[in-house]
Design a protein around this motif. Structure first.
Motif, PDB file in Angstrom:
ATOM      1  N   ILE A 106       0.836  -1.205   0.000  1.00 42.97           N
ATOM      2  CA  ILE A 106       0.000   0.000   0.000  1.00 42.97           C
ATOM      3  C   ILE A 106       0.869   1.252   0.000  1.00 42.97           C
ATOM      4  CG2 ILE A 106      -1.692   1.310   1.349  1.00 42.97           C
ATOM      5  CD1 ILE A 106      -2.789  -1.351   2.356  1.00 42.97           C
ATOM      6  N   GLY A 107       1.909   1.251   0.826  1.00 33.76           N
ATOM      7  CA  GLY A 107       2.798   2.404   0.876  1.00 33.76           C
ATOM      8  C   GLY A 107       3.504   2.656  -0.443  1.00 33.76           C
TER       9      GLY A 107
ATOM     10  N   LEU B  57       4.212   6.278  -5.092  1.00 32.29           N
ATOM     11  CA  LEU B  57       4.324   6.569  -6.514  1.00 32.29           C
ATOM     12  C   LEU B  57       3.244   7.543  -6.966  1.00 32.29           C
ATOM     13  CD1 LEU B  57       5.163   3.050  -7.998  1.00 32.29           C
ATOM     14  CD2 LEU B  57       6.683   5.024  -7.865  1.00 32.29           C
ATOM     15  N   LEU B  58       2.014   7.297  -6.530  1.00 27.33           N
ATOM     16  CA  LEU B  58       0.925   8.187  -6.928  1.00 27.33           C
ATOM     17  C   LEU B  58       1.103   9.583  -6.334  1.00 27.33           C
ATOM     18  CD1 LEU B  58      -2.153   5.788  -6.601  1.00 27.33           C
ATOM     19  CD2 LEU B  58      -0.976   6.512  -8.684  1.00 27.33           C
ATOM     20  N   TRP B  59       1.629   9.660  -5.112  1.00 31.78           N
ATOM     21  CA  TRP B  59       1.815  10.967  -4.489  1.00 31.78           C
ATOM     22  C   TRP B  59       2.889  11.777  -5.214  1.00 31.78           C
ATOM     23  CZ3 TRP B  59      -0.711  14.005  -1.314  1.00 31.78           C
ATOM     24  CH2 TRP B  59      -0.054  15.068  -0.716  1.00 31.78           C
ATOM     25  N   GLN B  60       3.926  11.104  -5.669  1.00 37.39           N
ATOM     26  CA  GLN B  60       4.967  11.819  -6.404  1.00 37.39           C
ATOM     27  C   GLN B  60       4.431  12.370  -7.718  1.00 37.39           C
ATOM     28  OE1 GLN B  60       7.894  12.631  -5.368  1.00 37.39           O
ATOM     29  NE2 GLN B  60       7.898  11.447  -3.488  1.00 37.39           N
ATOM     30  N   GLU B  61       3.487  11.673  -8.343  1.00 29.86           N
ATOM     31  CA  GLU B  61       2.968  12.107  -9.633  1.00 29.86           C
ATOM     32  C   GLU B  61       1.805  13.086  -9.493  1.00 29.86           C
ATOM     33  OE1 GLU B  61       2.483  12.536 -13.692  1.00 29.86           O
ATOM     34  OE2 GLU B  61       4.135  11.609 -12.584  1.00 29.86           O
ATOM     35  N   PHE B  62       0.879  12.803  -8.571  1.00 31.19           N
ATOM     36  CA  PHE B  62      -0.349  13.579  -8.505  1.00 31.19           C
ATOM     37  C   PHE B  62      -0.497  14.389  -7.216  1.00 31.19           C
ATOM     38  CE2 PHE B  62      -1.243   9.778 -11.073  1.00 31.19           C
ATOM     39  CZ  PHE B  62      -1.612  10.378 -12.264  1.00 31.19           C
TER      40      PHE B  62
ATOM     41  N   TRP C 277       8.999   6.892   5.436  1.00 28.08           N
ATOM     42  CA  TRP C 277      10.310   6.300   5.200  1.00 28.08           C
ATOM     43  C   TRP C 277      10.467   5.864   3.746  1.00 28.08           C
ATOM     44  CZ3 TRP C 277      14.444   7.193   7.600  1.00 28.08           C
ATOM     45  CH2 TRP C 277      14.482   7.354   8.991  1.00 28.08           C
ATOM     46  N   MET C 278       9.395   5.342   3.156  1.00 25.10           N
ATOM     47  CA  MET C 278       9.468   4.975   1.748  1.00 25.10           C
ATOM     48  C   MET C 278       9.587   6.214   0.860  1.00 25.10           C
ATOM     49  SD  MET C 278       6.803   1.763   1.510  1.00 25.10           S
ATOM     50  CE  MET C 278       7.316   1.367  -0.152  1.00 25.10           C
ATOM     51  N   LEU C 279       8.871   7.276   1.218  1.00 25.22           N
ATOM     52  CA  LEU C 279       9.006   8.529   0.475  1.00 25.22           C
ATOM     53  C   LEU C 279      10.421   9.093   0.593  1.00 25.22           C
ATOM     54  CD1 LEU C 279       5.657  10.420   1.169  1.00 25.22           C
ATOM     55  CD2 LEU C 279       6.550   9.748  -1.061  1.00 25.22           C
ATOM     56  N   PHE C 280      11.016   8.929   1.762  1.00 26.75           N
ATOM     57  CA  PHE C 280      12.378   9.413   1.982  1.00 26.75           C
ATOM     58  C   PHE C 280      13.360   8.726   1.041  1.00 26.75           C
ATOM     59  CE2 PHE C 280      16.464   9.042   4.251  1.00 26.75           C
ATOM     60  CZ  PHE C 280      16.751  10.385   4.426  1.00 26.75           C
TER      61      PHE C 280
ATOM     62  N   PRO D  87       9.332   2.492 -14.807  1.00 27.17           N
ATOM     63  CA  PRO D  87      10.503   1.627 -15.067  1.00 27.17           C
ATOM     64  C   PRO D  87      11.815   2.245 -14.612  1.00 27.17           C
ATOM     65  CG  PRO D  87       9.038   1.645 -16.961  1.00 27.17           C
ATOM     66  CD  PRO D  87       8.532   2.694 -16.029  1.00 27.17           C
ATOM     67  N   LEU D  88      11.970   3.563 -14.753  1.00 27.12           N
ATOM     68  CA  LEU D  88      13.200   4.210 -14.313  1.00 27.12           C
ATOM     69  C   LEU D  88      13.338   4.211 -12.793  1.00 27.12           C
ATOM     70  CD1 LEU D  88      13.254   7.272 -16.744  1.00 27.12           C
ATOM     71  CD2 LEU D  88      14.692   5.234 -16.843  1.00 27.12           C
ATOM     72  N   LEU D  89      12.209   4.100 -12.102  1.00 24.26           N
ATOM     73  CA  LEU D  89      12.216   4.107 -10.638  1.00 24.26           C
ATOM     74  C   LEU D  89      12.200   2.709 -10.042  1.00 24.26           C
ATOM     75  CD1 LEU D  89       9.684   6.987  -9.911  1.00 24.26           C
ATOM     76  CD2 LEU D  89      12.124   7.020  -9.458  1.00 24.26           C
TER      77      LEU D  89
END
Length: 511
Positions: free
Chosen positions: A328-329, A334-339, A390-393, A427-429
């Motif tokens: 879930i995280g 990923l969605l938070w970084q984009e949207f 932590w995952m966002l970090f 893919p780059l991430l």
């Protein structure tokens, strides 16, 4: 992507983030509401345990922070940049994957009264640790690996290596290079990591319960005990103790800023005395010892564990919660970084830089109000408050390094925003995403307070069982629980490493 669909997805994303971070509001209310009553302050200050607990908290935190930073800088001075530094970086995940509770359990089984060391040498008597020295030393070793892992990413900058090489070619030694070039550029980038380490050490309850001090305990353990009481007065004392932890954190930040400004004024103009013969033996020794400590931890737990299987429910709950919160995280990150929002998002990092105790208490208050305490999904929701940041970090720096020209080219070919996100950026991430998944899994495994309070004793995990057994349970069973708590993130890290190797084999451009 069509505008209505994008708006719907953005709304759902904000709703999910709001649900995860909602405990920040009741945590703030519970934290500051008793602060306006002089009676509560008087009751807290009259408690005879408070001075000793505050002193033990301060000493253990300073030992952990200064010790971790000293170990990391000592290793950097001795090895960077060199082939040995690269080799050390490949071994750091061995100790990074070891949870704090498992590492503390191994230290307790080795060095505590009645432990292996004092059973082998009966003439030795363990010293009485009233100030949390053992707690601080254990956390210093554990947190130094995290600092080294972060420094490895930051020290990859080519310009910094060239400056260091230039200074050394002029006859200056490694320690001078570290003090005058590396530290001034490295520490500002490490401030969020050092702040998170300090906040976590101040509010560590699970490790403090295992390693002590016992009576009185640290301030975080005292606050946890008071907040767990049903009496309103005791809960107010616990809230004020959490507020004291925040004030202590603020005082340490101010002290660090003062020392940093003083240090910056002492940096010379590179015309001073050369000290080319730097003493690098301690750094090289630490570089060898740190990875071996993970093997020592595993060996100790394996030798002391019994042959019986650990609690199957605890293993299942730990594995399910870790996988669920990690998946879930990862999707939300990923969605938070984009949207998500690009500005005014400092609140995302609050769970990293605030003591965990008031946040877990805020989660518990919401669970009680909604009658959801004791539910497995409630515990999963509680873990996300720490897994997400932590995952966002880990993921955000890689996202910021993406070349925007790739997206521009894709858009000129007629691709929409969603297709660019899914076919170009994801893919780059892949490599940083897998690393973030490994960190998120490990963070979820180590969660103690959210699991204990939100689970209401009905959702047992390996962490809660290990902490409970450390207070007087069976030593073989404690070793078994801690060993399984170590094996789960270790196996997950191994699976991630194999996936990274597979990705590098089939997609060489992503190496």
């Amino acid at each position: 992507m069509a505008a209505p669909l994008r708006y719907t997805l953005t709304g759902l994303l904000w709703a999910a983030m709001g649900l995860i971070y909602l405990p920040l509001l009741p945590a703030a209310v519970q934290l500051f509401a008793p602060a306006f009553s002089s009676m509560y302050w008087q009751v807290l200050l009259d408690d005879p345990q408070l001075p000793q607990a505050a002193l033990a908290t301060l000493i253990s935190t300073l030992i952990a922070l200064i010790g971790a930073l000293s170990i990391a800088l000592c290793v950097v001075s001795a090895l960077w940049p060199s082939r040995l530094w690269q080799q050390l970086a490949t071994r750091l995940p061995l100790l990074l994957a070891v949870p704090h509770v498992a590492f503390a359990s191994a230290a307790w089984l080795l060095f505590a009264e009645g432990g292996w060391l004092f059973r082998q040498f009966p003439g030795l008597t363990p010293p009485v640790d009233r100030y949390g020295v053992g707690l601080g030393l254990t956390l210093a070793v554990k947190e130094s690996v995290f600092l080294l892992w972060t420094m490895y990413a930051l020290l990859g900058e080519k310009r910094l290596a060239e400056q260091s090489l230039t200074l050394r070619s002029q006859g200056f030694g490694r320690w001078q290079c570290l003090a005058w070039v590396v530290v001034p550029q490295l520490l500002p980038q490490l401030r969020i990591v050092l702040l998170a380490t300090t906040a976590w050490t101040l509010s560590a309850v699970d490790v403090a319960l295992i390693l002590g001090p016992g009576n009185p305990p640290t301030l975080a353990v005292l606050a946890w005990q008071w907040l767990s009481q049903g009496d309103e007065l005791q809960q107010a004392k616990g809230a004020l103790a959490c507020l004291l932890l925040l004030l202590l954190l603020a005082a340490l930040i101010l002290l660090a800023q003062g020392l940093w400004r003083l240090y910056r004024t002492r940096i010379p103009d590179f015309r001073g005395i050369r000290h080319p013969g730097s003493f690098v033996l301690p750094g090289k020794a630490l570089a060898v010892i740190l990875p071996l400590l993970s093997l020592l931890c595993v060996t100790t737990l394996a030798l002391l564990a019994n042959r019986e299987m650990a609690n199957a429910d605890s293993i299942g709950n730990s594995l399910g919660l870790a996988l669920g919160s990690t998946i879930i995280g990862g999707v939300l990150c990923l969605l938070w970084q984009e949207f998500g929002a690009k500005r005014f998002t400092a609140w995302i990092w609050l769970p990293l830089v605030l003591p965990a105790l008031p946040l877990a208490s805020g989660q518990y208050q919401l669970a009680l109000l909604s009658w959801q305490d004791g539910e497995w999904l409630t515990v999963l929701w509680g873990h996300l408050l720490w897994v997400m940041p932590w995952m966002l970090f880990i993921l955000q720096p890689a996202w910021q390094r993406l070349d925007p020209r790739l997206t521009t080219i894709a858009r000129t070919l007629g691709w929409g925003r969603w297709r660019c996100f899914w076919r170009v950026k994801c893919p780059l991430l892949l490599r940083p995403l897998l690393a973030a998944l490994a960190v998120g899994f490990s963070v979820s495994i180590t969660q103690y307070l959210p699991t204990l309070w939100l689970g209401a004793g009905r959702v047992a995990t390996l962490t809660t069982d290990a902490v409970a057994l450390s207070s007087g349970g069976s030593t073989p069973m404690l070793a078994t629980q801690a060993l399984w708590q170590l094996l789960l993130p270790g196996l997950f890290f191994l699976a991630i490493a194999l996936l990274l190797r597979l990705v590098g084999h089939y997609r060489q451009g992503l190496r």
